[in-house]
Write a protein that holds these residues in place. Structure first.
Motif, PDB file in Angstrom:
ATOM      1  N   GLY A  74      57.793  20.903  -0.755  1.00  8.14           N
ATOM      2  CA  GLY A  74      58.332  21.848  -1.532  1.00  8.14           C
ATOM      3  C   GLY A  74      59.248  21.199  -2.503  1.00  8.14           C
ATOM      4  O   GLY A  74      59.388  19.836  -2.561  1.00  8.14           O
ATOM      5  N   TYR A  75      59.995  22.171  -3.225  1.00  4.53           N
ATOM      6  CA  TYR A  75      60.967  21.675  -4.189  1.00  4.53           C
ATOM      7  C   TYR A  75      62.399  22.406  -3.831  1.00  4.53           C
ATOM      8  O   TYR A  75      62.297  23.145  -3.005  1.00  4.53           O
ATOM      9  CB  TYR A  75      60.613  22.251  -5.639  1.00  4.53           C
ATOM     10  N   ILE A  76      63.439  21.787  -4.478  1.00  6.12           N
ATOM     11  CA  ILE A  76      64.718  21.931  -4.063  1.00  6.12           C
ATOM     12  C   ILE A  76      65.234  22.876  -5.091  1.00  6.12           C
ATOM     13  O   ILE A  76      65.330  22.593  -6.229  1.00  6.12           O
ATOM     14  CB  ILE A  76      65.513  20.661  -3.809  1.00  6.12           C
ATOM     15  N   THR A  77      66.042  24.103  -4.498  1.00  3.34           N
ATOM     16  CA  THR A  77      66.869  24.761  -5.343  1.00  3.34           C
ATOM     17  C   THR A  77      68.360  24.645  -4.582  1.00  3.34           C
ATOM     18  O   THR A  77      68.378  25.313  -3.710  1.00  3.34           O
ATOM     19  CB  THR A  77      66.546  26.217  -5.466  1.00  3.34           C
ATOM     20  N   PRO A  78      69.263  23.887  -5.421  1.00  6.45           N
ATOM     21  CA  PRO A  78      70.527  23.769  -4.538  1.00  6.45           C
ATOM     22  C   PRO A  78      71.281  24.981  -4.357  1.00  6.45           C
ATOM     23  O   PRO A  78      71.425  25.894  -5.170  1.00  6.45           O
ATOM     24  CB  PRO A  78      71.334  22.752  -5.643  1.00  6.45           C
TER      25      PRO A  78
ATOM     26  N   GLU B 250      73.172  22.174   1.561  1.00  4.82           N
ATOM     27  CA  GLU B 250      72.302  23.445   1.625  1.00  4.82           C
ATOM     28  C   GLU B 250      71.478  23.625   0.404  1.00  4.82           C
ATOM     29  O   GLU B 250      71.934  23.597  -0.459  1.00  4.82           O
ATOM     30  CB  GLU B 250      73.177  24.646   1.923  1.00  4.82           C
ATOM     31  N   PHE B 251      70.392  23.968   0.759  1.00  7.92           N
ATOM     32  CA  PHE B 251      69.211  24.283  -0.417  1.00  7.92           C
ATOM     33  C   PHE B 251      68.128  25.184  -0.029  1.00  7.92           C
ATOM     34  O   PHE B 251      68.084  25.566   1.026  1.00  7.92           O
ATOM     35  CB  PHE B 251      69.077  23.123  -1.224  1.00  7.92           C
ATOM     36  N   LEU B 252      67.503  25.863  -0.912  1.00  5.53           N
ATOM     37  CA  LEU B 252      66.345  26.567  -0.612  1.00  5.53           C
ATOM     38  C   LEU B 252      65.188  25.535  -0.791  1.00  5.53           C
ATOM     39  O   LEU B 252      65.102  25.059  -1.850  1.00  5.53           O
ATOM     40  CB  LEU B 252      66.215  27.787  -1.672  1.00  5.53           C
ATOM     41  N   LEU B 253      64.107  25.617  -0.170  1.00  5.86           N
ATOM     42  CA  LEU B 253      62.932  24.917  -0.401  1.00  5.86           C
ATOM     43  C   LEU B 253      62.042  25.933  -0.797  1.00  5.86           C
ATOM     44  O   LEU B 253      61.919  27.089  -0.271  1.00  5.86           O
ATOM     45  CB  LEU B 253      62.466  24.384   1.240  1.00  5.86           C
ATOM     46  N   VAL B 254      61.376  25.703  -2.096  1.00  4.12           N
ATOM     47  CA  VAL B 254      60.521  26.759  -2.747  1.00  4.12           C
ATOM     48  C   VAL B 254      59.448  25.994  -3.062  1.00  4.12           C
ATOM     49  O   VAL B 254      59.206  24.795  -3.246  1.00  4.12           O
ATOM     50  CB  VAL B 254      61.267  27.132  -4.033  1.00  4.12           C
ATOM     51  N   PRO B 255      58.299  26.928  -3.200  1.00  2.00           N
ATOM     52  CA  PRO B 255      56.797  26.415  -3.480  1.00  2.00           C
ATOM     53  C   PRO B 255      56.567  25.910  -4.873  1.00  2.00           C
ATOM     54  O   PRO B 255      55.886  25.222  -5.001  1.00  2.00           O
ATOM     55  CB  PRO B 255      56.088  27.579  -3.207  1.00  2.00           C
ATOM     56  N   TYR B 256      57.403  25.996  -5.724  1.00  2.65           N
ATOM     57  CA  TYR B 256      57.142  25.321  -6.923  1.00  2.65           C
ATOM     58  C   TYR B 256      58.548  25.200  -8.069  1.00  2.65           C
ATOM     59  O   TYR B 256      59.595  25.556  -7.572  1.00  2.65           O
ATOM     60  CB  TYR B 256      56.166  26.344  -7.973  1.00  2.65           C
ATOM     61  N   LEU B 257      58.374  24.092  -8.691  1.00  2.00           N
ATOM     62  CA  LEU B 257      59.348  23.622  -9.452  1.00  2.00           C
ATOM     63  C   LEU B 257      60.190  24.718 -10.297  1.00  2.00           C
ATOM     64  O   LEU B 257      59.474  25.494 -10.917  1.00  2.00           O
ATOM     65  CB  LEU B 257      59.080  22.720 -10.634  1.00  2.00           C
ATOM     66  N   GLY B 258      61.813  25.002 -10.207  1.00  2.00           N
ATOM     67  CA  GLY B 258      61.835  25.996 -11.085  1.00  2.00           C
ATOM     68  C   GLY B 258      62.323  27.294 -10.457  1.00  2.00           C
ATOM     69  O   GLY B 258      62.860  28.242 -10.888  1.00  2.00           O
ATOM     70  N   ALA B 259      61.790  27.685  -9.097  1.00  2.00           N
ATOM     71  CA  ALA B 259      61.806  28.949  -8.673  1.00  2.00           C
ATOM     72  C   ALA B 259      63.158  29.267  -8.229  1.00  2.00           C
ATOM     73  O   ALA B 259      63.946  28.378  -7.680  1.00  2.00           O
ATOM     74  CB  ALA B 259      60.873  28.886  -7.023  1.00  2.00           C
TER      75      ALA B 259
ATOM     76  N   PRO C  73      62.049  34.676 -11.863  1.00  3.45           N
ATOM     77  CA  PRO C  73      62.370  35.546 -10.446  1.00  3.45           C
ATOM     78  C   PRO C  73      61.876  34.726  -9.381  1.00  3.45           C
ATOM     79  O   PRO C  73      60.947  34.260  -9.325  1.00  3.45           O
ATOM     80  CB  PRO C  73      61.540  36.930 -10.550  1.00  3.45           C
ATOM     81  N   PRO C  74      62.729  34.875  -8.164  1.00  2.00           N
ATOM     82  CA  PRO C  74      62.248  34.282  -7.125  1.00  2.00           C
ATOM     83  C   PRO C  74      61.144  34.713  -6.454  1.00  2.00           C
ATOM     84  O   PRO C  74      60.558  35.986  -6.546  1.00  2.00           O
ATOM     85  CB  PRO C  74      63.436  34.652  -6.093  1.00  2.00           C
ATOM     86  N   PRO C  75      60.595  33.900  -5.573  1.00  2.00           N
ATOM     87  CA  PRO C  75      59.313  34.000  -4.774  1.00  2.00           C
ATOM     88  C   PRO C  75      59.869  35.106  -3.616  1.00  2.00           C
ATOM     89  O   PRO C  75      60.857  35.539  -3.414  1.00  2.00           O
ATOM     90  CB  PRO C  75      58.758  32.800  -4.121  1.00  2.00           C
TER      91      PRO C  75
ATOM     92  N   LEU D 114      60.122  31.331   0.902  1.00  2.00           N
ATOM     93  CA  LEU D 114      61.514  30.598   0.645  1.00  2.00           C
ATOM     94  C   LEU D 114      62.028  30.434   2.022  1.00  2.00           C
ATOM     95  O   LEU D 114      61.934  31.069   2.997  1.00  2.00           O
ATOM     96  CB  LEU D 114      62.365  31.754  -0.035  1.00  2.00           C
ATOM     97  N   VAL D 115      62.629  29.055   2.104  1.00  2.00           N
ATOM     98  CA  VAL D 115      63.056  28.406   3.391  1.00  2.00           C
ATOM     99  C   VAL D 115      64.600  28.045   3.092  1.00  2.00           C
ATOM    100  O   VAL D 115      64.627  27.206   2.068  1.00  2.00           O
ATOM    101  CB  VAL D 115      62.280  27.371   3.860  1.00  2.00           C
ATOM    102  N   PHE D 116      65.330  28.568   3.874  1.00  2.00           N
ATOM    103  CA  PHE D 116      66.995  28.057   3.597  1.00  2.00           C
ATOM    104  C   PHE D 116      67.126  26.956   4.635  1.00  2.00           C
ATOM    105  O   PHE D 116      66.768  26.760   5.635  1.00  2.00           O
ATOM    106  CB  PHE D 116      67.653  29.254   4.096  1.00  2.00           C
ATOM    107  N   VAL D 117      67.210  25.762   3.705  1.00  2.00           N
ATOM    108  CA  VAL D 117      67.634  24.304   4.574  1.00  2.00           C
ATOM    109  C   VAL D 117      69.088  24.164   4.521  1.00  2.00           C
ATOM    110  O   VAL D 117      69.596  24.013   3.623  1.00  2.00           O
ATOM    111  CB  VAL D 117      66.579  23.568   3.892  1.00  2.00           C
TER     112      VAL D 117
END
Length: 168
Positions: free
Chosen positions: A83-87, A97-106, A111-113, A118-121
């Motif tokens: 996945g990709y990171i949203t800090p 702490e970040f969100l693991l998201v399925p595509y870059l820029g999510a 708008p969020p998936p 979404l996975v909170f990491v």
């Protein structure tokens, strides 16, 4: 058929304790984003309607019941997924702490998936802040846990055991 006497059995068990921790570590089940959607729910049906927030000039998705359905079979499982990171939480050492998201820029530019995408990491070992544009592999125990942040509703949580760059 192999038979062991008590002494051989005890020595075999004791020798396994001497193996390196990595050799004894649990194996991680590799999953994809499709796996986060419960069986029987078509992946194409997890996005609901939405509305335009004219004042903020953003699209606000409204997820139907399929967007918040979680795959309970994955709860407590040791997984590996890309996945990709949203800090969310960044220190001078990196992201904890970040969100693991399925595509870059999510969650940042679009708008969020839905929550089940979404996975909170969180991690005790900060991930370098300059690596947010690269795809990663994340390893850890997945929990089904609906929660809400300022960015999005989130369906899963994971404490990272290991994070590494995704090799193409």
């Amino acid at each position: 058929m192999i038979t062991l006497n008590r002494r051989q059995f005890a020595l075999t068990g004791a020798s396994s304790l001497l193996m390196p921790a990595a050799a004894r570590a649990a194996t991680y089940q590799e999953i994809t984003w499709d796996d986060l959607v419960p069986p029987g729910v078509p992946y194409a049906e997890v996005i609901g309607e939405g509305e335009m927030d004219e004042q903020a000039d953003t699209w606000r998705p409204i997820f139907d019941e399929n967007g918040v359905k979680l795959n309970d079979a994955l709860n407590g499982q040791q997984i590996k997924m890309p996945g990709y990171i949203t800090p969310l939480e960044v220190t001078s050492d990196g992201m904890t702490e970040f969100l693991l998201v399925p595509y870059l820029g999510a969650c940042i530019h679009v708008p969020p998936p839905p929550p089940n995408q979404l996975v909170f990491v969180n991690t005790d070992t900060p991930w370098p802040g300059d690596d947010i544009w690269d795809a990663i592999w994340i390893y850890g125990t997945l929990q089904t846990q609906l929660q809400t942040t300022d960015l999005a509703e989130i369906g899963y949580a994971l404490t990272a055991d290991k994070i590494e760059l995704y090799e193409w």
